[in-house]
Design an enzyme around this catalytic site. Structure first.
Site, mmCIF file in Angstrom:
data_model
loop_
_atom_site.group_PDB
_atom_site.id
_atom_site.type_symbol
_atom_site.label_atom_id
_atom_site.label_comp_id
_atom_site.label_asym_id
_atom_site.label_seq_id
_atom_site.Cartn_x
_atom_site.Cartn_y
_atom_site.Cartn_z
ATOM 1 N N ASP A 1 -9.074 -3.004 -6.248
ATOM 2 C CA ASP A 1 -8.625 -2.164 -5.138
ATOM 3 C C ASP A 1 -9.475 -0.910 -4.996
ATOM 4 O OD1 ASP A 1 -7.028 -0.863 -3.198
ATOM 5 O OD2 ASP A 1 -5.230 -1.819 -4.010
ATOM 6 N N HIS B 1 -7.287 -5.278 -1.407
ATOM 7 C CA HIS B 1 -6.101 -4.499 -1.058
ATOM 8 C C HIS B 1 -5.232 -5.168 0.012
ATOM 9 C CE1 HIS B 1 -3.857 -0.696 -0.756
ATOM 10 N NE2 HIS B 1 -3.882 -0.854 0.548
ATOM 11 N N SER C 1 0.831 -1.205 0.000
ATOM 12 C CA SER C 1 0.000 0.000 0.000
ATOM 13 C C SER C 1 0.872 1.264 0.000
ATOM 14 C CB SER C 1 -0.951 -0.047 1.199
ATOM 15 O OG SER C 1 -1.884 0.987 1.151
#
Length: 467
Positions: free
Chosen positions: A416, A444, A166
């Site tokens: 995502d 995610h 991320s």
């Protein structure tokens, strides 16, 4: 000016943890501003882990495993314990030494909180201090630590590998841009963010994705259209204009309730939000109010008390260079969608919605009203607003360097809600030599929820051939 090498302050004796890991705790000092190496110093904390082995004959010299550094998501969160990190299970048998280095301001690394910032000075002084806490400086910290830890290694082992999840993936691309000489390889999961788009460009896309996830939620639980609005009306009734006090000092308002939508981007997130609505409705049905246990759960779900950097630097972490200010783009863009008219200052409340009109949850956006609902952020309002208006952020990426990149990069791109997959494809096309595993059936946080699939595909990208 010579690059900075971190100073080792202390190192624990190695100890063994379940999972057959040998762990060390390391404390370093680095400059707050790497351009002023003799200026104010801050502390970085890290844990390293290697497999615990008991050979028949102990080697005369300890082995020098190449380091694999995990770059955590966020911004604002510290690292898990080594035994809780999926990298320990899936990567250590590949010969690495895992390094879990808390970013500056997170975990145990010169932790940022309302109390610690108060010692820095005025809101302006706090904001100036926090300008050194984005990915560009995190990379300089990593390089300073790498130079220390590998100073006795042979040249071929002085580079290390990075694994960015991320926000850690965004940090990885900053690393590839400005310090590729320190890298052997880079793994990126859910982090191929746009390289030249700020919050005003990103949010119009991610808001649409959040709306789609809201529709999926209400399709699975159609009864929640009425339930959510009824719960919201009771919050308005019980909390009045201010909101319902929460155990840790925050305030439950309808707008704070809408932050639960951040869960829609994770495996099982739709069910999680539904179960929270079941709990809240049960409280109201039985007691006419929310129990402390329920209020505590809700506050923990949406609080920034543990990681205020998530709000302080959320939009700045997307700003790719000077001339751009975040200035609460989450509010500005959100108000342009009819589904988020409740962001308007003059919104009339739940009663303004049509009978069959759902109340739409937010995603990971951090609107300005967050400053009035979180106990920690209430103390940092002025600091947040100064950072929101700042527009002289240094560059996060070097597009020319990425276009001629020679560091092997292996990435996973998901279905995502936080990092748009179309933008991720464009980003991948701009990084020379990258290999990407793309899927629309993982979310995610798949590195935690479905690590078998993620690591299998990433390691295939690294170890197998395409042609």
């Amino acid at each position: 000016m010579s690059p900075v090498t971190a100073k080792l302050v202390s190192e624990s004796e190695p100890y063994i943890v379940p999972g057959k890991l040998k762990v060390r705790e390391l404390w370093f000092e680095v400059p707050l501003d790497h351009a002023k190496p003799d200026g104010k110093q801050i502390t970085l904390f890290a844990r390293s882990a290697v497999p615990h082995e008991k050979p028949i004959v102990e080697p005369k010299e300890p082995s020098q495993r190449p380091f694999l550094v995990f770059l955590q998501g966020g911004p604002g969160f510290g690292n898990p314990l080594p035994q809780d990190s999926p990298l320990s299970k899936y990567m250590l048998d590949r010969g690495y030494e895992l390094l879990l280095l808390d970013y500056r301001g997170t975990g145990l690394s010169s932790t940022v909180s309302a109390d610690t910032l108060a010692s820095i000075g005025t809101p302006q002084e706090q904001a100036d201090y926090l300008k050194h806490f984005r990915a560009d400086t995190i990379v300089k910290d990593c390089e300073a630590v790498r130079r220390y830890l590998t100073k006795d290694y042979p040249p071929e082992k002085q580079k290390w590998s990075i694994f960015g999840q991320s926000f850690g993936g965004m940090t990885s691309m900053t690393y590839l841009s400005f310090a590729p000489e320190g890298l052997r390889e880079s793994f990126i999961t859910g982090g191929l963010a746009a390289l030249d788009k700020g919050p005003d460009d990103v949010y119009p896309v991610t808001y649409k994705t959040v709306i789609t996830r809201n529709k999926a939620y209400y399709k699975k639980f159609p009864g929640d259209v009425a339930t959510v609005k009824w719960i919201a009306s009771k919050i308005e009734e019980l909390g009045g204009a201010k909101g319902i006090p929460l155990p840790a000092g925050g305030l439950l308002t309808v707008k704070l309730l809408m932050l639960l939508g951040i869960n829609f981007g994770a495996d099982g997130g739709i069910d999680k939000v539904h179960n929270l609505m079941v709990r809240m409705k049960a409280d109201l049905d039985q007691f006419g109010r929310f129990t402390r246990a329920t209020l505590n759960i809700i506050e923990q779900e949406v609080s920034n008390d543990e990681a205020p950097i998530y709000m302080l630097l959320h939009e700045p972490c997307w700003i790719y260079g000077p001339g751009i200010a975040g200035n609460f783009a989450a509010d500005r863009v959100g108000k342009s969608f009819k589904e988020y008219q409740w962001l308007q200052q003059d919104w009339e409340g739940v009663s303004a919605l049509q009978e069959d009109e759902p109340l739409y949850f937010l995603g990971e956006m951090m609107p300005e009203y967050r400053l009035d609902t979180c106990a920690e952020l209430m103390k940092l309002k002025d600091t947040v607003r100064i950072l929101a208006k700042y527009d002289q952020w240094p560059a996060l990426y070097d597009l020319e360097q990425l276009a001629r990149n020679e560091v092997p990069v292996y990435a996973a791109c998901y279905n995502d809600m936080y990092v748009d997959s179309d933008m991720a494809r464009v980003t991948a096309s701009r990084i020379q030599g990258i290999k990407v595993f793309e899927t629309n059936v993982l979310f995610h946080g798949a590195i935690r929820s479905k690590p078998d699939e993620v690591f299998r595909e990433l390691l295939k990208l690294r170890d197998d051939t395409i042609d």
